[in-house]
Design a protein around this motif. Structure first.
Motif, PDB file in Angstrom:
ATOM      1  N   GLY A  67      28.795  10.670  12.120  1.00  0.00           N
ATOM      2  CA  GLY A  67      28.205  11.944  12.490  1.00  0.00           C
ATOM      3  C   GLY A  67      28.405  13.049  11.471  1.00  0.00           C
ATOM      4  N   LEU A  68      29.013  12.727  10.330  1.00  0.00           N
ATOM      5  CA  LEU A  68      29.353  13.781   9.369  1.00  0.00           C
ATOM      6  C   LEU A  68      28.191  14.170   8.473  1.00  0.00           C
ATOM      7  N   GLY A  69      27.158  13.319   8.419  1.00  0.00           N
ATOM      8  CA  GLY A  69      26.028  13.620   7.538  1.00  0.00           C
ATOM      9  C   GLY A  69      24.975  12.542   7.711  1.00  0.00           C
ATOM     10  N   GLU A  70      24.023  12.539   6.762  1.00  0.00           N
ATOM     11  CA  GLU A  70      22.973  11.519   6.820  1.00  0.00           C
ATOM     12  C   GLU A  70      23.561  10.161   6.453  1.00  0.00           C
ATOM     13  N   VAL A  71      23.361   9.178   7.306  1.00  0.00           N
ATOM     14  CA  VAL A  71      23.931   7.853   7.055  1.00  0.00           C
ATOM     15  C   VAL A  71      23.044   7.091   6.077  1.00  0.00           C
ATOM     16  N   ALA A  72      23.604   6.752   4.916  1.00  0.00           N
ATOM     17  CA  ALA A  72      22.859   5.976   3.923  1.00  0.00           C
ATOM     18  C   ALA A  72      23.034   4.493   4.165  1.00  0.00           C
ATOM     19  N   LEU A  73      24.175   4.134   4.688  1.00  0.00           N
ATOM     20  CA  LEU A  73      24.427   2.741   5.044  1.00  0.00           C
ATOM     21  C   LEU A  73      25.253   2.758   6.320  1.00  0.00           C
ATOM     22  N   ALA A  74      24.665   2.188   7.375  1.00  0.00           N
ATOM     23  CA  ALA A  74      25.401   2.160   8.646  1.00  0.00           C
ATOM     24  C   ALA A  74      26.442   1.047   8.605  1.00  0.00           C
ATOM     25  N   SER A  75      27.497   1.273   9.312  1.00  0.00           N
ATOM     26  CA  SER A  75      28.522   0.234   9.436  1.00  0.00           C
ATOM     27  C   SER A  75      28.034  -0.797  10.444  1.00  0.00           C
ATOM     28  N   ARG A  76      28.233  -2.046  10.095  1.00  0.00           N
ATOM     29  CA  ARG A  76      27.728  -3.141  10.920  1.00  0.00           C
ATOM     30  C   ARG A  76      28.919  -3.903  11.493  1.00  0.00           C
ATOM     31  N   GLU A  77      28.768  -4.354  12.714  1.00  0.00           N
ATOM     32  CA  GLU A  77      29.785  -5.149  13.367  1.00  0.00           C
ATOM     33  C   GLU A  77      29.594  -6.607  12.939  1.00  0.00           C
ATOM     34  N   VAL A  78      30.642  -7.247  12.514  1.00  0.00           N
ATOM     35  CA  VAL A  78      30.556  -8.649  12.115  1.00  0.00           C
ATOM     36  C   VAL A  78      31.436  -9.452  13.060  1.00  0.00           C
ATOM     37  N   THR A  79      30.907 -10.604  13.469  1.00  0.00           N
ATOM     38  CA  THR A  79      31.689 -11.482  14.336  1.00  0.00           C
ATOM     39  C   THR A  79      32.491 -12.450  13.487  1.00  0.00           C
ATOM     40  N   ASN A  80      33.752 -12.604  13.872  1.00  0.00           N
ATOM     41  CA  ASN A  80      34.582 -13.597  13.196  1.00  0.00           C
ATOM     42  C   ASN A  80      34.690 -14.813  14.112  1.00  0.00           C
ATOM     43  N   PRO A  81      34.049 -15.885  13.717  1.00  0.00           N
ATOM     44  CA  PRO A  81      34.000 -17.044  14.626  1.00  0.00           C
ATOM     45  C   PRO A  81      35.376 -17.636  14.901  1.00  0.00           C
ATOM     46  N   ASP A  82      36.286 -17.527  13.936  1.00  0.00           N
ATOM     47  CA  ASP A  82      37.623 -18.080  14.147  1.00  0.00           C
ATOM     48  C   ASP A  82      38.474 -17.189  15.045  1.00  0.00           C
ATOM     49  N   PHE A  83      38.216 -15.877  14.960  1.00  0.00           N
ATOM     50  CA  PHE A  83      39.019 -14.930  15.722  1.00  0.00           C
ATOM     51  C   PHE A  83      38.099 -13.961  16.449  1.00  0.00           C
ATOM     52  N   PRO A  84      37.652 -14.327  17.622  1.00  0.00           N
ATOM     53  CA  PRO A  84      36.680 -13.478  18.331  1.00  0.00           C
ATOM     54  C   PRO A  84      37.244 -12.102  18.642  1.00  0.00           C
ATOM     55  N   GLY A  85      38.548 -11.961  18.673  1.00  0.00           N
ATOM     56  CA  GLY A  85      39.143 -10.662  18.993  1.00  0.00           C
ATOM     57  C   GLY A  85      39.204  -9.709  17.824  1.00  0.00           C
TER      58      GLY A  85
END
Lengths: 563, 563
Positions: A412-430
């Motif tokens: 929310g600090l400014g215009e987002v040039a690259l959004a952060s993406r959630e990545v799933t870790n198949p070995d460690f779902p947590g």
């Protein structure tokens, strides 16, 4: 008691290594005795991958009883950033009992002299090195680093930094000879003659306050510098990253005992989350040295309040990369993308502010506007992390909920040039795995300044539009002077700009990496060669490693008598 | 500008001396390039006795205009302890003008590198050495030291201490090479290769806060350590002892200018009595290093408040001599009598508490009771100072009215074993000259403890009766731990007692002189060999001179790029 490890054996085994380390800190050329490749382990008594993993697994759910005095209380509730509860408990020491016990062995440790102390330290590091695979899992599941990074940074690189500290400690102590014959002519009279004996004496007990992200890498320099200069060392790990340092203390105690010294020269106390025992410990009169890595607020508090101690702090800074021009646009983007992604930007050396002229930059691909540079960098990060397996291997996990909250807020600090993406870790779902966020800010807007002039620890970078190269240079100066910096990077093909950036770094004491486009990154430093931090700007009051890092940890006492 | 002193000339002239100094600090054997005998001066450009006296006389009543920016105010009202008004005035600087001007030349001074800076420092010391006779009078008439002591301690010994600091500063800076080629193998791939450049960068402006008793001896180490590591240096002398440091600054400015550097790299500001400008100066943001010699109260204040700076303090301690047994009773008495008398006990290293077992001591002259030891010591002092000419030559003058008041009051603290005697100085009728006072106290009486556990700076010593040797050792430990000590002495023929005393000194970081009966005294230390203070007990946070005294005065900045 009869030592299982004799002085003779220790010297025979480790003196050649010490001599190589001494040569390395003299030349600062590349050197490391600790292999980086996981497959290099498994022979000569070291654990291979499977054995290391098994050893780590066997630790889960156990109590690590170090046999320390003053332990009838236990604590520990580490939750791996990968979602595993470690379930390991550690001594929650009664320091009124432990600290006096730590003093008992100091005289023998002092009298052993600088060389034997160095040899014992190198034996400790050797035993740790043999268990690098086991330590790698311990570092991974406390820091959230991906396995390969936990292996390298938490293993060989940390061991290198510990050995570097031992080398500096040794050389500092032997700069003064053990004895001197002083004969002063008196003309025709008999000369005055004195025999002088010089002894390196420790300060007392040293306290190492560990950090969450790099428990071994940031913990070993202070631990080994203090131990090698004759001090006892009490380790107080971060409550979320106890295991790697508890194993370290365990190894140190074993080696000390085998070498005929009191194992209580190295001890551990874990505190409960929120207990904040570091404040109480750091100001106790027995504690004469404090090494700390962590927040600026607590580092500043220690410097102001632990007045009875020599205090070495690595705090936080705002790291800048100036992007002014380049003759390798793709190399630059790839290099920066990697720097922003490694360990989800959770390194004290990760770049935060990317200063780009609002009128664009010159490159080997033609001129690029500010928007193009930022978009191309975003695309480079995306390309680097497009594959989830590769993303997981680079990013690791978010170390704690504070970092995640900061990341969420930063969008929310400014215009987002690259959004952060959630990545799933198949070995460690947590595991909470996130790609870097890049936010556009304007260097000329006071509102934006509030964002980019404060450290936003985690996978957050700001692409700050500046008016010109000289504007960038002045913003760099102001940032380093006011906020400190653990690292500075710059891309420029202009000699004048390069020279101006260098001058700012010299005047404000910041370590500078220029035009990195290959396989070395601004956030990495190599022991024996690179200085980590400068000790000359607000981010840290010491550097890893120089003479100043060890010279005040001991004193030299002279006893003189007539010859 | 064309330098009158080229780098080539400087290196040709001074590099061999630097090399000898480097060898001296490595072996700590005897070495000094500065002759102690007044008759050694007068050739090769140095002033002889008459020329030195004439030069000093010519200074009286003048204004020392150093040509510094920000000087339109002058101050100075030094009254010699020998009764002469010096009448010299000095710049009372507008530091808002002066400090920025001192920064202007820092870049060129930094870029000159460690060797050239060392050469310039040695040239400054050489010019001062040539004027040793002149400086001797300046030190004598500000400190109250007798001429020969002012000559030696204020001249060659101070110059030695300055040169020692230059040697340590040089070697510390060149421990890191200027450049390194770092090549890291990558298996079958191309190695990673970086070129690294390392630059020693200064902290900023250093402040030297001078003392009244040893303006040059205590001023030179900090001044030259800071200058040799690239800092600018502002000298703020004690208001009663400005002249020796003003001359020093004058020489430094001349040499800097002749060597092509900005003379404002070294500057002076004198303050008015009671103005207390040191507090204001020491906490200014431009001041990044402070060297201080003086009271514990202000030294502690500086350590607590000048947080933006590296602070090096020599404060006050309570110096102890244990008298347990001796095989040279006469030698011991003569040695102690001299130590108590030299400069009327106004040295930070003069023994204050003489701990003597109340049951007496064993000597080569048979057993001596406590009363006999004290009476014999009193007689030895009397014999040493019986002749007024000799007394004047040893005692010098009382440096200021505070010392005289303390001496007068001390006679009421207990039974006087040796009364202080007034001595007339025929050459200087205005001089206040006093012989040492020895007061008997009882180590077991709490009332007496209030006296002997506090520093009583001046010609006052306490013969403290203790229960036993081990009682003495424990009192020594407590005194050093709680009050600090610049020196400790002991007389014993008992190996166990000697070993216990040594152990206390090692554990509490105090410098120990054992069984001195000849021509070396517990209150004297020799540059290049003896450490002055330890930096490990409350009397001082630094020692003259070791690596720690110089290592934090600069930082190393690394600039790395792909090879």
């Amino acid at each position: 008691m009869a030592a299982e490890l004799t002085a003779h054996e220790l010297v025979a085994q480790h003196r050649p290594t010490l001599d190589q380390a001494l040569e390395a800190i003299r030349t600062r050329a590349y050197w490391s005795p600790h292999p980086e490749h996981p497959k290099a382990y498994g022979e000569h008594g070291s654990l291979d991958a499977a054995a290391g993993k098994a050893a780590f697994d066997a630790l889960l759910g156990t109590r690590i009883d170090l046999g320390q005095p003053g332990t009838d209380d236990w604590t520990g509730d580490e939750l791996s950033p990968y979602g595993i509860e470690l379930g390991v408990t550690y001594p929650h020491a009664d320091v009124d009992v432990l600290l006096p016990a730590m003093k008992a062995g100091q005289r023998a440790w002092r009298d052993a002299g600088a060389e034997i102390r160095a040899m014992v330290c190198l034996e400790i590091i050797k035993r740790i090195s043999d268990r690098t695979h086991e330590f790698a899992h311990a570092v991974m599941h406390t820091s959230g680093q991906a396995f390969m990074m936990a292996f390298q940074a938490g293993g060989p690189h940390a061991q290198d930094r510990g050995m570097e500290a031992v080398a500096y400690a040794y050389v500092e102590q032997v700069r003064t000879p053990d004895t001197a014959e002083w004969t002063k002519p008196q003309g025709k009279r008999e000369p005055l003659a004195l025999t002088k004996r010089f002894t390196a004496v420790p300060r007392g007990i040293a306290l190492v306050i560990g950090c969450n992200t790099f428990p071994t890498w940031n913990g070993y320099p202070g631990l080994f510098a203090s131990l090698a200069t004759g001090n006892a060392v009490l380790v107080k790990p971060h409550p979320r990253a106890v295991l790697p340092l508890a194993l370290t203390v365990q190894v140190a105690r074993q080696v000390l005992a085998e070498a005929g010294f009191d194992p209580n020269l190295v001890a551990l106390t874990a505190d409960r989350p929120g207990e904040g025992s570091a404040k109480t410990l750091a100001t106790r009169p027995e504690i004469r040295i404090v090494d700390y890595t962590g927040s600026t607020a607590f580092g500043d508090w220690l410097e102001a309040n632990a007045r009875q101690a020599q205090v070495f702090t690595e705090k936080a800074g705002v790291n800048t990369v100036i992007v002014e021009s380049t003759d390798d646009y793709r190399g630059m983007l790839a290099n920066l993308a990697f720097s922003l992604s490694l360990y989800s930007g959770q390194m004290c050396t990760t770049p935060q502010n990317l200063l780009v002229p609002r009128d664009g930059i010159r490159t080997d691909q033609g001129p690029k506007s500010y928007d193009e540079v930022v978009a191309d960098l975003a695309a480079a990060v995306d390309a680097l992390l497009g594959d989830d397996a590769r993303a997981n291997a680079l990013l690791g996990a978010i170390v704690n909920p504070d970092v995640k909250a900061r990341l969420d807020a930063a969008a929310g600090l400014g215009e987002v040039a690259l959004a952060s993406r959630e990545v799933t870790n198949p070995d460690f779902p947590g595991a909470v795995v996130r790609t870097p966020l890049i936010v556009k800010l304007d260097g000329a807007k006071p509102d934006d300044e509030a964002a980019y002039m404060n450290e936003c620890f985690g996978p957050v970078s700001f692409a700050v539009a500046v008016d010109s190269a000289s504007d960038a240079v002045e913003l760099l100066r102001r940032t380093v002077r006011d906020k400190g910096a653990m690292s500075v990077g710059a891309y420029t093909t202009d000699e004048e700009v390069e020279s101006a950036i260098e001058e700012v770094c010299l005047e404000e004491s910041a370590q500078l990496s220029l035009n990195l486009t290959g396989g070395v990154y601004v956030n990495q430093t190599a022991a024996f060669s690179d200085f980590h931090g400068s000790g000359g700007n607000p981010a840290a009051n010491a550097t890893l490693t120089d003479g100043a890092f060890v010279a005040t940890r001991f004193r030299v006492v002279e006893v003189r008598r007539e010859a």
